[in-house]
Design a protein around this motif. Sequence first.
Motif: not given
Length: 400
Positions: A124-129, A138-145, A119-120
């Motif tokens: 991403r919503k949580l990351f922005d929030k 940052w590394n987690t969301i980077l790895d997601g992409y 559920d990317s």
Amino acid sequence: VDLYNAVIKAHIHNSQPSQAFAVFLQMQYCGVLPDNLTYPYLLKACSDESRLNYLRMIHTHIEKNGFNSDIIVCNSLIDAYSKCGNIGICSAKQLFWVMGQRDVVSWNSMISGLLKAGDSVEARKLFDKMPERDRVSWNTILDGYVKAREMNVAFELFEKMPSRDVVSWSTMISGYCKAGDMEMARMLFDKMPSKNVVSWTIIITGYAEKGLVKEAIGLYTQLEEANLSLDAGTFVSVLAACAESGMLGLGKRVHRTIKRSTFSRNTLVCNALIDMYAKCGSLTKAFIVFKKTRKKDLVSWNSMIHGFAVHGHGRRALDLFSKMKCQGFVPDKVTILGILSACSHAGFIDEGISIFNALQRDYGVSPEVQHYGCLIDLLGRGGRLKEAFALALSMPVEPN
RNA sequence: ACCAAAUUUUUAGAUUUA
């Protein structure tokens, strides 16, 4: 309680979760109350869908003993739940939103869980929030992409993130390797300010998977000269790549390194060696390693059986199959595939059929499309084409 | 120098599958 914690932790560290749970039960039996350190250790061992029931049991314990207000215990719960498939992720979300206070680890754990569940968008919503982000965020969301194969988005993020550490660089390199862009991977590898054993592993594995012998061996030589302390992951990863591309030369070199180390007693490493030799056609060497593997697990047996099977040694595969059962191992669906394949290649038609017919009863394995495919192959090779065709038409699984 | 002590939760590489 400190002693119990230490023992539990040691079991987890040695990947013996069942023993850790046994110690946990024992400590309760002896009237020793778990503390805030006990639970995170145990929860580490529940990060798997098959242990969801243990996880729920421990969760109940935590609530009962009032540790649900401990933020670290709570974060551990979120992490464990979020790694337990789609059912788990719901519980994780619930916990996340219900907990009184959330720190950056809570957010990171939740985001990582959502990404693992695919559920990317929500991640991403949580990351922005989230109120503040650290390097892990940052590394987690980077790895997601990267895992979603969106290297362009990943690269943009990589450039604009506030700071890059060895994990960020490694994530990018891994992504480019998986995408087949070895030039970009190499450029980043050469450019990164400090390398560790994981970064080396990623790039060497990348070359080895693609059969780029010269580059792989060159870098492996440099790695050995770099005087880093290697871990099991390096050996397993590089050997798996050698197996895939048939790079026996590099595989042998890695084996030499292993022989000089204490990793020759590591089951994971031995399994990787067995598979590498078998896939590279060196069955004798595979079998030598197999025999020398002191603590064989199911994968050790499966790898060796499969090795014999694909090389036409049906009898030896079946012998090994009997032997593993004698030693108390329970065959799984991978074992069965190896066995059916062995029967198919050695012409043991009736034996194969009778094993197949008793899969559920004897081994608790429900046949999947691969098993049916194997059986059809077996009948076909045995000249029983009509039966093969009839089976393909009548089998209860979707043909592929 | 020797000895001793030392990592509660989140991010990168990871063995067997017709």
